[in-house]
Design a protein around this motif. Structure first.
Motif, mmCIF file in Angstrom:
data_model
loop_
_atom_site.group_PDB
_atom_site.id
_atom_site.type_symbol
_atom_site.label_atom_id
_atom_site.label_comp_id
_atom_site.label_asym_id
_atom_site.label_seq_id
_atom_site.Cartn_x
_atom_site.Cartn_y
_atom_site.Cartn_z
ATOM 1 N N ASP A 105 3.567 -9.711 11.609
ATOM 2 C CA ASP A 105 4.694 -9.643 10.686
ATOM 3 C C ASP A 105 4.276 -9.912 9.246
ATOM 4 O O ASP A 105 4.971 -9.544 8.304
ATOM 5 C CB ASP A 105 5.777 -10.662 11.086
ATOM 6 N N ARG A 106 3.139 -10.580 9.064
ATOM 7 C CA ARG A 106 2.681 -10.875 7.704
ATOM 8 C C ARG A 106 2.476 -9.603 6.898
ATOM 9 O O ARG A 106 2.532 -9.608 5.678
ATOM 10 C CB ARG A 106 1.357 -11.647 7.746
ATOM 11 N N ASN A 107 2.218 -8.501 7.544
ATOM 12 C CA ASN A 107 1.932 -7.272 6.822
ATOM 13 C C ASN A 107 3.187 -6.489 6.458
ATOM 14 O O ASN A 107 3.120 -5.571 5.646
ATOM 15 C CB ASN A 107 0.992 -6.388 7.650
ATOM 16 N N ALA A 108 4.324 -6.855 7.053
ATOM 17 C CA ALA A 108 5.595 -6.195 6.733
ATOM 18 C C ALA A 108 5.415 -4.684 6.689
ATOM 19 O O ALA A 108 5.896 -4.007 5.786
ATOM 20 C CB ALA A 108 6.145 -6.722 5.395
ATOM 21 N N LEU A 132 0.839 -1.197 0.000
ATOM 22 C CA LEU A 132 0.000 0.000 0.000
ATOM 23 C C LEU A 132 0.876 1.251 0.000
ATOM 24 O O LEU A 132 0.613 2.212 -0.738
ATOM 25 C CB LEU A 132 -0.920 -0.010 1.218
ATOM 26 N N VAL A 133 1.931 1.229 0.790
ATOM 27 C CA VAL A 133 2.861 2.363 0.837
ATOM 28 C C VAL A 133 3.598 2.493 -0.495
ATOM 29 O O VAL A 133 3.726 3.593 -1.050
ATOM 30 C CB VAL A 133 3.865 2.193 1.988
ATOM 31 N N SER A 134 4.045 1.377 -1.038
ATOM 32 C CA SER A 134 4.764 1.414 -2.317
ATOM 33 C C SER A 134 3.884 1.968 -3.432
ATOM 34 O O SER A 134 4.341 2.745 -4.277
ATOM 35 C CB SER A 134 5.257 0.012 -2.685
ATOM 36 N N GLY A 135 2.618 1.557 -3.430
ATOM 37 C CA GLY A 135 1.695 2.063 -4.445
ATOM 38 C C GLY A 135 1.479 3.557 -4.335
ATOM 39 O O GLY A 135 1.384 4.272 -5.342
ATOM 40 N N MET A 136 1.413 4.056 -3.095
ATOM 41 C CA MET A 136 1.245 5.495 -2.888
ATOM 42 C C MET A 136 2.482 6.260 -3.343
ATOM 43 O O MET A 136 2.386 7.320 -3.973
ATOM 44 C CB MET A 136 0.944 5.779 -1.414
ATOM 45 N N VAL A 137 3.669 5.729 -3.022
ATOM 46 C CA VAL A 137 4.908 6.380 -3.437
ATOM 47 C C VAL A 137 5.028 6.356 -4.958
ATOM 48 O O VAL A 137 5.406 7.364 -5.579
ATOM 49 C CB VAL A 137 6.119 5.697 -2.779
ATOM 50 N N ALA A 138 4.707 5.234 -5.580
ATOM 51 C CA ALA A 138 4.797 5.115 -7.038
ATOM 52 C C ALA A 138 3.890 6.135 -7.724
ATOM 53 O O ALA A 138 4.280 6.784 -8.703
ATOM 54 C CB ALA A 138 4.431 3.701 -7.475
ATOM 55 N N ARG A 139 2.685 6.287 -7.198
ATOM 56 C CA ARG A 139 1.764 7.277 -7.782
ATOM 57 C C ARG A 139 2.281 8.692 -7.552
ATOM 58 O O ARG A 139 2.152 9.565 -8.422
ATOM 59 C CB ARG A 139 0.375 7.120 -7.174
ATOM 60 N N GLY A 140 2.895 8.934 -6.399
ATOM 61 C CA GLY A 140 3.450 10.247 -6.137
ATOM 62 C C GLY A 140 4.596 10.587 -7.072
ATOM 63 O O GLY A 140 4.760 11.740 -7.486
ATOM 64 N N GLY A 158 10.244 -3.478 6.332
ATOM 65 C CA GLY A 158 9.391 -4.114 5.336
ATOM 66 C C GLY A 158 9.021 -3.162 4.220
ATOM 67 O O GLY A 158 9.000 -3.535 3.028
ATOM 68 N N VAL A 159 8.732 -1.923 4.567
ATOM 69 C CA VAL A 159 8.369 -0.920 3.559
ATOM 70 C C VAL A 159 9.556 -0.633 2.644
ATOM 71 O O VAL A 159 9.415 -0.556 1.415
ATOM 72 C CB VAL A 159 7.858 0.366 4.239
#
Length: 425
Positions: free
Chosen positions: A402-405, A303-311, A410-411
């Motif tokens: 931990d599954r959510n990293a 979710l964080v990666s997707g937000m950064v990619a869109r930014g 993890g991020v």
């Protein structure tokens, strides 16, 4: 419409909430108050409240590394539905007796560009969440003043009318709550990225979120809706929800046949997994056409990666993320579901079953069910003095988070995979 007596409006409203006093998630009823009514406030007598997977993470403190520590006692719930029983002098959108819902957002600055566009959840000065948040803008006050917001595991709720959702008369109240969470979470990106006639939509995961994604995509006119799941047992559920096709994500041949076929992928899997493998299923770039995208919706590092990619890449990014939706979109999806007879797969349970509900959600919710608390029955038990029977059986047995990293390491690892692997090129 009739107005509430000002002497009532000036007093806090007593309520009873199901709260947990620590991360063990052992819920019990506690006495509390909702704030006195402001001019644009409505008082709801709640009948139902859905239970979201994010309730589990928040109540158990799973998100402390990313979002900070949970404040206790915690009263979760952002899928509220009930009847308006009192209104402030300045209320124009609701009358006493109306059916009203409250979703994930109870305030925002209402002055920034995002708020002006109906995207209060993207408020530049910060939205206020229905539970566990502070009163940033003056319309989400608590009683006593200065506390954190309390959600819908409660008999009553007060909300500014601008953040209330009208529930159509013919729509089942027990279904309204999940529409304002799961419904808008999948509707908002589909609307944003133009799903309609001729669209080919992929849905990864068929839990409570995925089920709503399939149903709403078809209602929006998508010609193809393909469900991807590890479990073959989901095939019949996918068809029942309206999917045009089903593919096992563990079947290499099925995944190969699906390459380059989809305009939009909604990835609803709630835990960390290899979501990048689904990028190959998107249609190739063509001049003059919007770029096909995978939208990450699960609460994990992706979710964080997707937000950064869109930014970084804007609408050019083939990977984006989305979370909930604004008030306008929430009302739209509520009306859409009412018009098309769309209801989630539901199981209505007493508040005393919260332990079992949390365990079912934490284990992955293979049934695709949205669990809804019977708040009307809860209130009746409170009035009858049957409080002891409302306590849950004990703390749920939850898997380590931990599954959510979702921690910093993890991020960072996930961001490296996305950008170093050229997945946003």
């Amino acid at each position: 419409s009739p107005r509430v007596d000002r002497s009532v409006a000036m007093r806090p409203t007593p309520c009873v909430c199901m709260a947990t006093r620590d991360a063990a998630c052992r819920f019990e009823p506690i006495d509390a108050h909702r704030r006195p009514l402001g001019a644009r406030d409505v008082l709801l007598e709640l009948t139902h409240c859905g239970v979201c997977h994010s309730d589990v993470h928040a109540a158990a403190g799973h998100l402390r590394r990313a979002l900070g520590a949970t404040e206790y006692p915690a009263v979760p719930g952002h899928e509220l539905a009930g009847e308006v029983v009192a209104i402030g002098d300045g209320v124009t959108r609701f009358a006493i007796g109306d059916r009203c819902g409250v979703g994930c957002v109870v305030d925002a600055c209402l002055a920034c560009e995002a708020c002006g566009a109906g995207d209060e959840h993207r408020c530049a000065r910060g939205m206020v969440g229905t539970y566990g948040d502070e009163d940033k803008h003056g319309r989400a006050g608590t009683w006593p003043v200065g506390g954190h917001t309390m959600g819908g595991y409660a008999t009553h709720h007060v909300v500014d009318e601008r953040f209330g959702i009208r529930v159509p008369k013919a729509y089942p109240m027990e279904a309204a709550g999940p529409v304002m969470c799961a419904g808008v979470t999948v509707y908002d990106p589909m609307k944003r990225y133009g799903v309609g006639a001729g669209s080919a939509v992929g849905v990864v995961g068929l839990g409570g979120l995925g089920v709503m994604a399939v149903k709403i995509a078809r209602a929006m006119g998508a010609s193809e809706v393909v469900v991807f799941s590890r479990s073959e047992t989901k095939r019949s559920l996918a068809r029942r929800c309206g999917a045009t096709a089903f593919a096992s994500s563990e079947d290499a041949d099925a995944m190969r046949r699906a390459r380059g076929t989809l305009d939009l992928i909604l990835n609803t899997v709630p835990v960390a997994h290899d979501y990048l493998r689904f990028q190959k299923l998107l249609k190739k770039r063509e001049r003059g056409r919007p770029r096909a995208k995978q939208v990450v919706l699960g609460l994990h590092a992706g979710l964080v990666s997707g937000m950064v990619a869109r930014g970084v890449r804007g609408e050019n990014s083939p990977i984006v993320a989305s979370a909930i939706g604004g008030i306008r979109a929430t009302q739209e999806v509520m009306d859409l579901c009412a018009a098309h007879g769309i209801v989630p797969e539901l199981e209505i349970l007493p508040v005393s079953r919260l332990t079992e509900i949390y365990e079912a959600l934490d284990s992955g919710n293979d049934s695709g069910v949205r669990y809804v608390l019977d708040i009307a029955a809860f209130a009746a038990d409170v009035r009858a003095g049957r409080v002891d029977a409302l306590r849950t059986s004990g703390p749920p047995r939850l898997v380590l988070d931990d599954r959510n990293a979702f921690g910093p390491r993890g991020v960072v690892r996930d961001l490296a995979r996305v950008f170093c692997g050229c997945h946003v090129c």
